[in-house]
Design an enzyme around this catalytic site. Structure first.
Site, PDB file in Angstrom:
ATOM      1  N   GLU A  49       0.745  -1.296   0.090  1.00  0.00           N
ATOM      2  CA  GLU A  49       0.079  -0.024  -0.025  1.00  0.00           C
ATOM      3  C   GLU A  49       0.851   1.349   0.068  1.00  0.00           C
ATOM      4  OE1 GLU A  49      -2.756   0.289   3.192  1.00  0.00           O
ATOM      5  OE2 GLU A  49      -4.070  -1.647   2.453  1.00  0.00           O
ATOM      6  N   ASP A  60      -5.412   9.402   9.628  1.00  0.00           N
ATOM      7  CA  ASP A  60      -4.093   8.967  10.116  1.00  0.00           C
ATOM      8  C   ASP A  60      -3.575   9.680  11.488  1.00  0.00           C
ATOM      9  OD1 ASP A  60      -3.422   7.194   7.903  1.00  0.00           O
ATOM     10  OD2 ASP A  60      -3.645   9.084   6.763  1.00  0.00           O
TER      11      ASP A  60
END
Length: 268
Positions: A49, A60
């Protein structure tokens, strides 16, 4: 057959699970990324990824937020990310690549234009964190036309009804977020993960990858017992941050030293 589907089928035949590392493209500099990707494959990665840096990565935690900042400061753009994938593909046509990011830069690029460019670069999947299923119908088609899998996040709070809707749109694999919160934010409860993964298996035949909270070989191996794929991000990105002033080969070795024990424990 897509590289992602072929990867999971090959692993299933050999009784293994996918090890899926995440790094942010262009962190700490764009010319480092391919070297790090090659090191991840050498250490046992099955799928990679690649984060597309964005100024407001809402899902995040601080580690990946800072990685995005370093990458953007180094001049990484969407086009540069695709150039990185193109360069990687010159020597690796087998490892599936999934791009992970947010809608804004892709909308600016243009969905169809991005899909075409991603296909040409050798991208196999895309995960857009803030693309809801209600908004995804037209987007799904432009990626399907280029045989790019659209991968979705599912969380501990996703209802069964909504999970069904998401899984009906998804392809490649689904990404189960193992903790409530942002990346790198909490300790992993493997028993809870297994319960939710088992529940998801009643509504989808897609492989299930589990991410968030996997920090070492022990947790990677534990999660691999119930999931089809183990997704590792923050611990790798943190290693890049700690070694960002070193040469790219040094950083690549540091990533390999984290990932290789995970591969060994998962295969034991």
């Amino acid at each position: 057959m897509s590289r992602i589907k072929q990867c999971f089928e090959n692993l299933a035949k050999s009784g293994k699970k996918a090890l899926i590392p995440y790094i942010t493209a262009g962190d700490p500099a764009p010319d480092y990324t391919v070297t790090m990707m090659n090191a991840l494959v050498a250490a046992g990665a099955d799928i990679i990824e690649i984060g597309m840096p964005f100024s407001d990565p809402m899902a995040d935690g601080p580690v990946i937020q800072l990685a995005c900042e370093r990458s953007l400061a180094a001049g990484t753009s969407v086009k540069k990310v695709l150039q990185i994938i193109t360069e990687f593909r010159r020597n690796d046509m087998q490892t599936p690549i999934v791009l992970m990011g947010y809608l804004n830069p892709i909308e600016f690029f243009g969905y169809q234009a991005f899909s075409d460019a991603a296909n040409e670069a050798g991208v196999d999947g895309i995960l857009l964190v803030d693309l809801t299923p209600e908004e995804a119908i037209d987007v799904v088609e432009c990626f399907r036309d280029n045989e790019i899998d659209l991968i979705y996040l599912l969380s501990p709070t996703t209802t069964s009804e909504r999970a069904k809707k998401i899984c009906n749109l998804a392809s490649g694999y689904v990404y189960y977020v193992s903790v409530k919160g942002v990346t790198g934010s909490a300790e992993l409860d493997v028993d809870s993960v297994k319960k939710h993964v088992d529940s998801l298996r009643t509504i989808t035949t897609l492989p299930i990858g589990v991410g968030f909270g996997i920090r070492d070989a022990k947790t990677a191996a534990a999660v691999s017992k119930c999931a089809d794929g183990v997704i590792v991000g923050s611990v790798l990105v943190n290693a890049i941050a700690e070694n960002k002033d070193h040469q790219k080969e040094y950083i690549a070795d540091a990533l390999g030293s984290i990932l290789a024990p995970m591969r060994s424990e998962m295969d034991a």
